[in-house]
Write a protein that holds these residues in place. Structure first.
Motif, PDB file in Angstrom:
ATOM      1  N   GLY A   9      -7.236 103.855 112.044  1.00 43.99           N
ATOM      2  CA  GLY A   9      -6.121 104.127 110.965  1.00 43.99           C
ATOM      3  C   GLY A   9      -5.995 103.219 109.947  1.00 43.99           C
ATOM      4  O   GLY A   9      -6.949 102.648 109.542  1.00 43.99           O
ATOM      5  N   TYR A  10      -4.629 102.658 109.608  1.00 46.25           N
ATOM      6  CA  TYR A  10      -4.491 101.992 108.558  1.00 46.25           C
ATOM      7  C   TYR A  10      -3.524 100.614 108.976  1.00 46.25           C
ATOM      8  O   TYR A  10      -2.523 100.658 109.725  1.00 46.25           O
ATOM      9  CB  TYR A  10      -3.965 102.392 107.447  1.00 46.25           C
ATOM     10  CG  TYR A  10      -4.935 103.423 106.664  1.00 46.25           C
ATOM     11  CD1 TYR A  10      -5.975 102.874 105.884  1.00 46.25           C
ATOM     12  CD2 TYR A  10      -4.882 104.918 107.074  1.00 46.25           C
ATOM     13  CE1 TYR A  10      -6.657 103.880 105.058  1.00 46.25           C
ATOM     14  CE2 TYR A  10      -5.754 105.605 106.596  1.00 46.25           C
ATOM     15  CZ  TYR A  10      -6.735 105.193 105.480  1.00 46.25           C
ATOM     16  OH  TYR A  10      -7.439 106.205 105.091  1.00 46.25           O
ATOM     17  N   LEU A  11      -4.055  99.280 108.646  1.00 49.68           N
ATOM     18  CA  LEU A  11      -2.981  98.102 108.756  1.00 49.68           C
ATOM     19  C   LEU A  11      -2.264  97.829 107.394  1.00 49.68           C
ATOM     20  O   LEU A  11      -2.975  98.041 106.419  1.00 49.68           O
ATOM     21  CB  LEU A  11      -3.942  96.916 109.243  1.00 49.68           C
ATOM     22  CG  LEU A  11      -3.243  95.766 109.275  1.00 49.68           C
ATOM     23  CD1 LEU A  11      -2.064  95.807 110.466  1.00 49.68           C
ATOM     24  CD2 LEU A  11      -4.055  94.442 109.486  1.00 49.68           C
ATOM     25  N   LYS A  12      -1.110  97.854 107.366  1.00 44.40           N
ATOM     26  CA  LYS A  12      -0.288  97.920 106.117  1.00 44.40           C
ATOM     27  C   LYS A  12       0.733  96.710 106.401  1.00 44.40           C
ATOM     28  O   LYS A  12       1.422  96.492 107.028  1.00 44.40           O
ATOM     29  CB  LYS A  12       0.438  99.300 105.904  1.00 44.40           C
ATOM     30  CG  LYS A  12       1.324  99.173 104.667  1.00 44.40           C
ATOM     31  CD  LYS A  12       1.981 100.702 104.697  1.00 44.40           C
ATOM     32  CE  LYS A  12       2.861 100.714 103.222  1.00 44.40           C
ATOM     33  NZ  LYS A  12       3.672 101.892 103.240  1.00 44.40           N
ATOM     34  N   LEU A  13       0.872  95.783 105.049  1.00 42.64           N
ATOM     35  CA  LEU A  13       1.794  94.894 104.935  1.00 42.64           C
ATOM     36  C   LEU A  13       2.254  94.908 103.608  1.00 42.64           C
ATOM     37  O   LEU A  13       1.592  94.781 102.472  1.00 42.64           O
ATOM     38  CB  LEU A  13       1.195  93.524 105.147  1.00 42.64           C
ATOM     39  CG  LEU A  13       2.311  92.031 104.871  1.00 42.64           C
ATOM     40  CD1 LEU A  13       3.364  92.518 105.758  1.00 42.64           C
ATOM     41  CD2 LEU A  13       1.531  91.028 105.323  1.00 42.64           C
ATOM     42  N   SER A  14       3.527  95.598 103.302  1.00 38.89           N
ATOM     43  CA  SER A  14       4.142  95.945 102.025  1.00 38.89           C
ATOM     44  C   SER A  14       2.996  96.944 101.396  1.00 38.89           C
ATOM     45  O   SER A  14       2.884  98.177 101.620  1.00 38.89           O
ATOM     46  CB  SER A  14       4.344  94.728 101.282  1.00 38.89           C
ATOM     47  OG  SER A  14       5.207  94.859  99.911  1.00 38.89           O
ATOM     48  N   LEU A  15       2.480  96.417 100.221  1.00 40.09           N
ATOM     49  CA  LEU A  15       1.616  97.176  99.505  1.00 40.09           C
ATOM     50  C   LEU A  15       0.149  96.949  99.715  1.00 40.09           C
ATOM     51  O   LEU A  15      -0.731  97.629  99.118  1.00 40.09           O
ATOM     52  CB  LEU A  15       1.996  97.208  97.776  1.00 40.09           C
ATOM     53  CG  LEU A  15       3.363  97.288  97.465  1.00 40.09           C
ATOM     54  CD1 LEU A  15       3.516  96.815  95.968  1.00 40.09           C
ATOM     55  CD2 LEU A  15       3.700  98.812  97.759  1.00 40.09           C
ATOM     56  N   ILE A  95       3.448  96.612 109.459  1.00 39.74           N
ATOM     57  CA  ILE A  95       3.899  95.377 109.776  1.00 39.74           C
ATOM     58  C   ILE A  95       5.353  95.021 109.108  1.00 39.74           C
ATOM     59  O   ILE A  95       5.258  94.548 107.662  1.00 39.74           O
ATOM     60  CB  ILE A  95       2.986  93.872 109.751  1.00 39.74           C
ATOM     61  CG1 ILE A  95       1.686  94.474 110.489  1.00 39.74           C
ATOM     62  CG2 ILE A  95       3.821  92.834 110.423  1.00 39.74           C
ATOM     63  CD1 ILE A  95       0.841  93.318 110.467  1.00 39.74           C
ATOM     64  N   GLU A  96       6.384  95.028 109.722  1.00 44.64           N
ATOM     65  CA  GLU A  96       7.640  94.867 108.835  1.00 44.64           C
ATOM     66  C   GLU A  96       8.366  93.564 109.210  1.00 44.64           C
ATOM     67  O   GLU A  96       9.208  93.190 108.659  1.00 44.64           O
ATOM     68  CB  GLU A  96       8.581  96.020 108.921  1.00 44.64           C
ATOM     69  CG  GLU A  96       8.152  97.404 108.451  1.00 44.64           C
ATOM     70  CD  GLU A  96       8.933  98.564 108.663  1.00 44.64           C
ATOM     71  OE1 GLU A  96      10.129  98.619 109.385  1.00 44.64           O
ATOM     72  OE2 GLU A  96       8.849  99.666 107.860  1.00 44.64           O
ATOM     73  N   ILE A  97       8.075  93.290 110.470  1.00 41.39           N
ATOM     74  CA  ILE A  97       8.668  92.013 111.153  1.00 41.39           C
ATOM     75  C   ILE A  97       7.490  90.803 111.447  1.00 41.39           C
ATOM     76  O   ILE A  97       6.571  91.301 112.111  1.00 41.39           O
ATOM     77  CB  ILE A  97       9.679  92.446 112.262  1.00 41.39           C
ATOM     78  CG1 ILE A  97      10.748  93.442 111.888  1.00 41.39           C
ATOM     79  CG2 ILE A  97      10.275  91.183 112.899  1.00 41.39           C
ATOM     80  CD1 ILE A  97      11.395  93.904 112.974  1.00 41.39           C
ATOM     81  N   PHE A  98       7.997  89.621 111.371  1.00 40.31           N
ATOM     82  CA  PHE A  98       6.906  88.501 111.857  1.00 40.31           C
ATOM     83  C   PHE A  98       8.096  87.627 112.983  1.00 40.31           C
ATOM     84  O   PHE A  98       9.233  87.783 112.530  1.00 40.31           O
ATOM     85  CB  PHE A  98       6.504  87.746 110.915  1.00 40.31           C
ATOM     86  CG  PHE A  98       5.544  88.621 109.960  1.00 40.31           C
ATOM     87  CD1 PHE A  98       4.190  88.231 110.492  1.00 40.31           C
ATOM     88  CD2 PHE A  98       5.852  89.271 108.809  1.00 40.31           C
ATOM     89  CE1 PHE A  98       2.949  88.748 109.591  1.00 40.31           C
ATOM     90  CE2 PHE A  98       4.636  89.866 108.328  1.00 40.31           C
ATOM     91  CZ  PHE A  98       3.477  89.885 108.576  1.00 40.31           C
ATOM     92  N   VAL A 139       3.370  85.926 114.527  1.00 40.34           N
ATOM     93  CA  VAL A 139       2.661  87.461 114.961  1.00 40.34           C
ATOM     94  C   VAL A 139       3.469  88.437 114.514  1.00 40.34           C
ATOM     95  O   VAL A 139       4.745  88.206 114.065  1.00 40.34           O
ATOM     96  CB  VAL A 139       2.648  87.598 116.578  1.00 40.34           C
ATOM     97  CG1 VAL A 139       1.682  86.398 117.249  1.00 40.34           C
ATOM     98  CG2 VAL A 139       4.038  87.258 117.000  1.00 40.34           C
ATOM     99  N   GLY A 140       2.688  89.344 114.114  1.00 41.78           N
ATOM    100  CA  GLY A 140       3.396  90.758 113.371  1.00 41.78           C
ATOM    101  C   GLY A 140       3.954  91.568 114.436  1.00 41.78           C
ATOM    102  O   GLY A 140       3.259  91.846 115.567  1.00 41.78           O
ATOM    103  N   ILE A 141       4.920  92.159 114.217  1.00 40.83           N
ATOM    104  CA  ILE A 141       5.628  93.076 115.038  1.00 40.83           C
ATOM    105  C   ILE A 141       5.690  94.285 114.549  1.00 40.83           C
ATOM    106  O   ILE A 141       6.130  94.587 113.347  1.00 40.83           O
ATOM    107  CB  ILE A 141       6.883  92.572 115.525  1.00 40.83           C
ATOM    108  CG1 ILE A 141       6.936  91.313 116.122  1.00 40.83           C
ATOM    109  CG2 ILE A 141       7.546  93.629 116.400  1.00 40.83           C
ATOM    110  CD1 ILE A 141       6.257  91.221 117.267  1.00 40.83           C
ATOM    111  N   SER A 142       5.083  95.379 115.024  1.00 33.83           N
ATOM    112  CA  SER A 142       5.106  96.806 114.644  1.00 33.83           C
ATOM    113  C   SER A 142       5.125  97.865 115.511  1.00 33.83           C
ATOM    114  O   SER A 142       5.541  97.554 116.716  1.00 33.83           O
ATOM    115  CB  SER A 142       3.761  96.990 113.636  1.00 33.83           C
ATOM    116  OG  SER A 142       3.792  98.316 112.899  1.00 33.83           O
ATOM    117  N   ARG A 143       5.107  99.316 115.151  1.00 35.98           N
ATOM    118  CA  ARG A 143       5.019 100.199 116.013  1.00 35.98           C
ATOM    119  C   ARG A 143       3.482 100.911 115.750  1.00 35.98           C
ATOM    120  O   ARG A 143       3.439 101.311 114.671  1.00 35.98           O
ATOM    121  CB  ARG A 143       6.179 101.050 116.046  1.00 35.98           C
ATOM    122  CG  ARG A 143       7.312 100.226 116.334  1.00 35.98           C
ATOM    123  CD  ARG A 143       8.619 101.197 116.337  1.00 35.98           C
ATOM    124  NE  ARG A 143       8.792 101.747 117.489  1.00 35.98           N
ATOM    125  CZ  ARG A 143       8.986 101.463 118.654  1.00 35.98           C
ATOM    126  NH1 ARG A 143       9.580 100.065 118.910  1.00 35.98           N
ATOM    127  NH2 ARG A 143       9.262 102.313 119.825  1.00 35.98           N
TER     128      ARG A 143
END
Length: 262
Positions: A9-15, A95-98, A139-143
């Motif tokens: 898949g894809y790893l995304k942080l903002s743009l 990743i929306e939260i650290f 650390v990054g928190i995502s779903r």
């Protein structure tokens, strides 16, 4: 041999986005596994789903998930209904939260996976995200959807890659204060401390995977090899439980530090 990729898949942080691949960090391929056999025929026994009322086997196409709503009453959910719940996180780890790396307790960590860039074109974006987490000690928190369920995940930068941990659900973790709160805070006597420190020092080694071997599996393999050669396996001596009635901690520590007789 590196395990095969089981998720892409894809790893995304903002743009910033890059293609990634994920592999399980654990392996149980070397574990001793057994089939259930019919002793009389030597044939394998098959497990089948049967209707609890009629006793008849159920075809694969007729199997469906059901949520209980009462005695013997269920709300049936089709596969497409289950798959539609979290489509946004099916193929993208956004990743929306650290969070500070040190702030996430060990008990929340569930299953580890290795996350790597899936193409040369994505390595720069991957490294930018990875090194930023290293510098900030976060650390990054995502779903993401894994194993047919949306899971909260934690991304931890390690060496040149990222370790992705699935996190336990909030209702799975019991508060430790419910168990540790009643334990007394007795301080050990001062003259016990140097003996205990010395005992720990004599038993301290550098970590190695060899320290986490499975002796039971080794014994099982010995039994299997003996039976393959037509020999009767030797019976292992029963393991004795250690006595727990220590009369004197000081005497126990001194005895523990005595050289072992060969």
């Amino acid at each position: 041999m590196a395990p095969r990729t089981f998720w892409k898949g894809y790893l995304k942080l903002s743009l910033v986005t890059c293609p990634v691949a994920m592999m399980p960090a654990r392996s149980e391929s070397d574990k001793v596994r057994f089939h259930t056999i019919n002793r009389k025929t030597g044939n394998r026994i098959q497990s089948r789903f049967v209707d609890a009322v009629t006793g008849k086997p159920v075809a694969d196409d007729d199997e469906v998930k059901g949520y209980p709503k009462g005695d013997d009453e269920y709300v049936m959910l089709e596969d497409d209904e289950l798959d539609s719940v979290a489509l946004e996180s099916t193929r993208t780890i956004d990743i929306e939260i650290f969070a500070a790396r040190s702030s996430v307790g060990w008990i929340w960590y569930d299953t580890p996976h290795y996350l790597v860039p899936d193409a040369k074109v994505g390595e720069e974006a991957f490294s930018v995200i990875r090194e930023a987490m290293k510098r900030t000690k976060t650390v990054g928190i995502s779903r993401v959807v894994l194993y047919r369920r949306e899971r909260a995940v934690l991304l931890d930068a390690r060496d040149n890659g990222i370790v992705l941990w699935t996190l336990r659900y909030g209702d799975e973790v019991r508060p430790e204060k419910d168990y540790f709160g009643g334990i007394g805070k007795a301080e050990p006597e001062a003259d016990l401390r140097p003996l205990m420190d010395k005992l720990i020092k004599t038993r301290t080694k550098d970590w190695s995977p060899d320290l986490a071997t499975d002796p039971v599996q080794d014994e099982l393999l010995g039994i299997i090899k003996a039976k393959q050669k037509g020999r009767k396996p030797a019976k292992a001596a029963p393991r004795q439980a250690s006595e727990g009635n220590v009369i004197s901690i000081m005497d126990a520590l001194k005895k523990s530090l005595e050289p072992k007789r060969k």
